[in-house]
Design an enzyme around this catalytic site. Structure first.
Site, PDB file in Angstrom:
ATOM      1  N   GLY B  59       0.796  -1.221   0.000  1.00  0.00           N
ATOM      2  CA  GLY B  59       0.000   0.000   0.000  1.00  0.00           C
ATOM      3  C   GLY B  59       0.825   1.266   0.000  1.00  0.00           C
ATOM      4  O   GLY B  59       2.005   1.257  -0.364  1.00  0.00           O
ATOM      5  N   SER B  60       0.183   2.325   0.440  1.00  0.00           N
ATOM      6  CA  SER B  60       0.715   3.681   0.274  1.00  0.00           C
ATOM      7  C   SER B  60       2.124   3.875   0.819  1.00  0.00           C
ATOM      8  O   SER B  60       2.498   3.345   1.868  1.00  0.00           O
ATOM      9  CB  SER B  60      -0.224   4.662   0.956  1.00  0.00           C
ATOM     10  OG  SER B  60       0.377   5.923   1.011  1.00  0.00           O
ATOM     11  N   SER B  61       2.867   4.714   0.098  1.00  0.00           N
ATOM     12  CA  SER B  61       4.229   5.094   0.487  1.00  0.00           C
ATOM     13  C   SER B  61       4.241   5.855   1.812  1.00  0.00           C
ATOM     14  O   SER B  61       5.260   5.945   2.475  1.00  0.00           O
ATOM     15  CB  SER B  61       4.834   5.964  -0.606  1.00  0.00           C
ATOM     16  OG  SER B  61       4.075   7.148  -0.775  1.00  0.00           O
ATOM     17  N   VAL B  62       3.079   6.402   2.194  1.00  0.00           N
ATOM     18  CA  VAL B  62       2.991   7.187   3.428  1.00  0.00           C
ATOM     19  C   VAL B  62       2.941   6.265   4.659  1.00  0.00           C
ATOM     20  O   VAL B  62       3.066   6.714   5.796  1.00  0.00           O
ATOM     21  CB  VAL B  62       1.763   8.136   3.383  1.00  0.00           C
ATOM     22  CG1 VAL B  62       1.760   9.081   4.556  1.00  0.00           C
ATOM     23  CG2 VAL B  62       1.768   8.942   2.101  1.00  0.00           C
ATOM     24  N   GLY B  63       2.775   4.959   4.425  1.00  0.00           N
ATOM     25  CA  GLY B  63       2.764   3.983   5.514  1.00  0.00           C
ATOM     26  C   GLY B  63       3.993   4.085   6.402  1.00  0.00           C
ATOM     27  O   GLY B  63       3.944   3.753   7.583  1.00  0.00           O
TER      28      GLY B  63
END
Lengths: 384, 127
Positions: B59-63
């Site tokens: 999932g998201s790179s912001v994880g």
């Protein structure tokens, strides 16, 4: 991973806390991806800008970091939570606005260009072919690798930040030519071909593929469909690039049955209360096309249109803003559908969109239902 | 024993085991450490103060910021063991000083839920 003497010294903190932190991140991802060394990168594109996603911890971290840190290379940033020009209309609380302002300030203080866009490949001049960059936004990383002839891994918010601070990234995965060759082909066999189908194709491919995937059976891919494909792919997996041909290795069909299966996963409503266009943000070409399609028609529902600030001047000069406002559309800059605080399940039950990526995050993060359909149908059914 | 050290450190605690990848941004509450993804087999459980054993992050790179937020909110796992360290998990653990190791498949599958273990990410051992 081998480090030079100078890099070792930075990791050990001999050049300050900020560089030690950045090298700690690079060392960890170097080990994780089996890199042999660090190599220079020319451009970092950062995610982790929206207060909604990074929260107080992220805001505090960036504020502390920006006291003495400076970006070493060209650095651009993803959308934030809202458009400062329009913020008063949305009733966001003061804390959100203050914290978002602080994050914006920290990135700019460190030297980031205030792009607040998820489509850097469309609004900036691109470096020469084969250049190593470090893109954290997944749709942008996939677009850069597959269409723009640049090289990047599918970076995380923090690995791209470490690249911005050091100008380096571990030499591994998609940064090496031999790993860019796909080992799986998805054969496009769907009947209908529109941007939603391409988004679903990307969403399907992301679930199946490793680092790189071949897609066959596509003759032509316009900008809108291509962005949709990249964004869908980035949402569902860890795949960071595609090629448009038939590759070696395993082959899987993406047929009408799979289209339906993917659509059923994301489309949860037959209608919606508002419309959002963008994720990825719309470029000037898409805005111009939207204006041409509307031709005197008006949206029956509130329609949010997300764009990068970089094209605001052109939109105004060409009179598109006036025309879209007339039609009941609202142009919003510096922000996007994904993880927006502007759509709240207290006010909205379901959202109409043509974005597969938007659909995924509206469901999982905003907790609203989604009516996923292409722009043709949105104009046909939702305007008069 | 084939353990690859990604982020150094040492921690002793109880295993929380899953065969499903973890999406930190959408799937975990960054304040409490609770798994809030309804489709995940850990749904409703908390990763706080556990040794999280999972295949990889997705999932998201912001994880990566979610992992940092968990640490900031004192709701982070004590250590993580995975099959394939992805960039998001590795970078998140690196700035949060959460020990992270990659285990070989056989080693990974020998770990059991609720088991007490020590992850030694200095010597490269799981005891």
């Amino acid at each position: 991973m081998e480090l030079t003497k100078e890099e070792e010294a930075m990791l050990d903190g001999k050049h300050g806390e900020t560089l030690a932190l950045a090298y700690r991140i690079l060392a960890a991802i170097g080990e994780a991806t089996g890199a042999d060394k660090l190599i220079p990168v020319e451009w970092a594109h950062l995610s982790g800008v929206n207060y909604n996603t990074i929260g107080d911890a992220g805001e505090t971290f960036l504020s502390h970091l920006s006291k003495d840190a400076k970006f070493k290379i060209k650095t651009t940033v993803n959308p934030m939570g809202f458009d400062f020009d329009n913020v008063s209309k949305f009733g966001l609380d003061e804390e959100f606005i203050t914290k978002q302002q602080s994050i914006k300030h920290s990135y700019q203080k460190m030297g980031a260009s205030p792009s607040f866009s998820c489509i850097p490949y469309e609004i900036f001049e691109l470096p020469k072919k084969g250049t190593q960059v470090s893109f954290a936004e997944s749709n942008a990383a996939i677009y850069a690798n597959s269409i723009s002839d640049l090289k990047t891994n599918k970076e995380s918010a923090l690995s791209a930040l470490a690249s911005a601070l050091t100008g380096k990234s571990p030499h591994s995965d998609l940064r090496e030519e031999e790993n860019r060759k796909p080992d799986l082909t998805i054969r496009m066999r769907a009947e209908s071909v529109d941007e939603v189908t391409y988004g679903l194709l990307g969403y399907f491919a992301g679930k199946q593929a490793g680092s790189s995937v071949a897609i066959s059976g596509i003759k032509e891919l316009d900008r809108r469909s291509c962005k949709s494909l990249c964004a869908g792919m980035g949402t569902s997996g860890s795949c960071g690039m595609f090629t448009l041909d038939e590759g070696e290795g395993e082959k899987i069909d993406f047929d009408q049955k799979e289209v339906t299966k993917m659509r059923d996963e994301l489309n949860t409503s037959e209608s919606g209360d508002i419309i959002t266009l963008g994720s990825p943000q719309l470029g000037l070409g898409e805005i111009s096309d939207l204006v041409a399609r509307l031709k005197g028609r008006s949206f029956k529902k509130h329609c949010m249109i997300f764009c990068p600030r970089a094209i605001q001047g052109q939109i105004h000069n060409l009179g598109y803003d006036k025309e879209l406002n007339r039609a009941g559309g609202e142009l919003l800059y510096d922000c996007c559908t994904c993880l927006t605080p502007l759509i709240d399940k207290k006010d909205v039950d379901a959202v109409i969109t043509n974005s597969v990526k938007g659909a995924y995050y509206l469901r999982t993060s905003n907790g609203v239902d989604v009516n996923l359909k292409n722009l043709n149908r949105i104009v046909e059914e939702e305007t008069q | 024993m084939n353990i690859k050290i990604i982020v150094r450190g040492k921690a002793k605690g109880t295993v929380l085991y899953t065969r499903h990848p973890v999406n930190f941004l959408g799937g975990i509450d960054k304040k409490t450490g609770q798994v809030r993804d309804r489709n995940h087999d850990l749904f409703g459980k908390s990763i706080r103060d556990k040794i999280l054993v999972f295949p990889n992050g997705v999932g998201s790179s912001v994880g990566a910021y979610t992992i940092y937020s968990l640490k900031y909110n004192k709701s982070a796992p004590l250590a993580m063991v995975c099959l394939k360290a992805d960039i998001t998990t590795a970078s998140g653990c690196a700035i949060s000083n959460i020990p992270l190791v990659v285990a070989e498949k056989k080693e990974y599958e020998s770990l059991k839920d609720c088991q007490e273990i020590t992850v030694d990410a200095i010597e490269g051992k799981i005891l």
